[in-house]
Design an enzyme around this catalytic site. Structure first.
Site, PDB file in Angstrom:
ATOM      1  N   ASP A 106     -25.161   7.487 -15.146  1.00 30.32           N
ATOM      2  CA  ASP A 106     -25.507   7.461 -13.723  1.00 30.32           C
ATOM      3  C   ASP A 106     -26.032   8.811 -13.237  1.00 30.32           C
ATOM      4  OD1 ASP A 106     -24.773   4.837 -13.360  1.00 30.32           O
ATOM      5  OD2 ASP A 106     -22.783   5.287 -12.583  1.00 30.32           O
ATOM      6  N   TYR A 165     -16.076   9.442 -23.838  1.00 33.14           N
ATOM      7  CA  TYR A 165     -16.357  10.034 -22.538  1.00 33.14           C
ATOM      8  C   TYR A 165     -15.258  11.035 -22.189  1.00 33.14           C
ATOM      9  CZ  TYR A 165     -20.084   6.740 -21.253  1.00 33.14           C
ATOM     10  OH  TYR A 165     -21.254   6.030 -21.202  1.00 33.14           O
TER      11      TYR A 165
END
Length: 334
Positions: A106, A165
């Site tokens: 994003d 992540y």
């Protein structure tokens, strides 16, 4: 921080089209003209799939100035700039390059180990020159860490075995300004032990519908994912959350972090996690936590089976981004 180049105050340049590179040369950021590195196509060459060569890249970027990974015309995205550089170097259009990333990060999300592949109707005997040229054309906030030949069956997204992540939280009363774009600030002292207890509930195979935001390009989502580890680590003022899984739904990591923040503040008990998972309803999470902001999130690595990463026979050596001299440019590129 990622160790990438520092941010510049000037806006990122958007090239109007690939033709700005000209027919035979491309211009580096410092104005040096670099001869294009693509071999001249022979008469009658085609772009049929069986004649295509596939290449794998590992990419790092500071996502602060970019509108995410995914290509959008004339909008500063990571994919836009990578394709623009490749078009300049190879003289191919984006349809032939077919650049695909492993993850669509994003706006504001960073990466150290994003993986992408692209295709060309010709091969390279050496990858160091194209590697240096790529990094010479890209904004300093984006760097190609390595380039290698890929097997025809390799696919950056669908061949993925797992992704890692990391989310960084700066947990002091006063925010360190050098972490401002790279960590979420929590002035409230968090309880990392409660957060780890809660994070352990995520490990395993679960339906993560409660932790997924709706996305326009989702299509038919498969909400069942496997989380193999979720670690909460104190590193001085920084609290580091690292999760590895077979795949993640849209904004799933940021939503899991948001819930762990509430547990860390001791506003919720650790066993809220299995209750929210069992609900399979995004509205249940929304009642207790908002999504964590993007700037603390990093895509650290994308992992594949060793077999799929074996280079094709006769392929050029992998390029790890060491310094190389380009004789045609007479300039050392990094």
């Amino acid at each position: 921080m990622l160790g990438l180049a520092p941010l510049r105050s000037a806006p990122l340049p958007i090239r109007a089209s690939a033709t700005a590179c000209g027919r035979n040369t491309s211009q580096l950021a410092n104005g040096c003209q670099l001869s294009l590195l693509a071999p001249e196509a022979a008469e009658g060459d085609t772009a049929l799939p069986e004649n295509m060569h596939k290449w794998r890249m590992v990419i790092a970027y500071d996502g602060t100035k970019f509108k995410g990974w995914q290509y959008q015309p004339s909008i500063p995205t990571i994919q836009y700039f990578l394709e623009d550089a490749l078009i300049c170097i190879t003289k191919l259009d984006r349809k032939k390059l077919c650049l695909v990333g492993a993850g669509r990060t994003d706006t504001g999300v960073h990466a150290w180990g994003q993986v992408a592949h692209f295709t060309t109707p010709f091969s390279y005997s050496c990858l160091s020159s194209i590697h240096s040229a790529m990094n010479g054309l890209l904004p300093p906030e984006i760097r190609v860490r390595e380039i290698s030949a890929a097997r025809p069956e390799f696919h950056a997204r669908s061949s993925t075995k797992s992704k890692v992540y990391r989310y960084k939280i700066y947990n002091e009363a006063i925010m360190d300004p050098f972490h401002n774009h790279y960590a979420y600030h929590s002035a409230y002292k968090l309880n990392p032990h409660a957060m780890q207890e809660a994070a352990n509930y995520f490990v395993g195979i679960h339906d993560f519908t409660s932790f997924a935001n709706a996305a326009h390009n989702d299509g038919e989502r498969r909400p069942t994912k496997k989380i193999t580890r979720f670690d909460v680590t104190e590193m001085g003022a920084v609290l580091q959350l690292e999760v590895e899984g077979t795949g993640f739904l849209y904004r799933q990591v940021r939503n899991m972090v948001a819930l762990l923040l509430q547990v860390g503040k001791e506003a919720l008990p650790p066993d809220i996690v299995p209750a929210i998972i069992a609900a399979r309803d995004r509205k249940e999470l929304a009642k207790v936590a908002l999504s964590a902001p993007p700037h603390g999130l990093y895509l650290m690595s994308v992992n594949y089976d060793e077999e799929i990463l074996k280079p094709p026979e006769g392929s050029p050596p992998i390029s790890f981004g060491r310094t190389h001299h380009l004789s045609k440019c007479k300039l050392t590129l990094y």
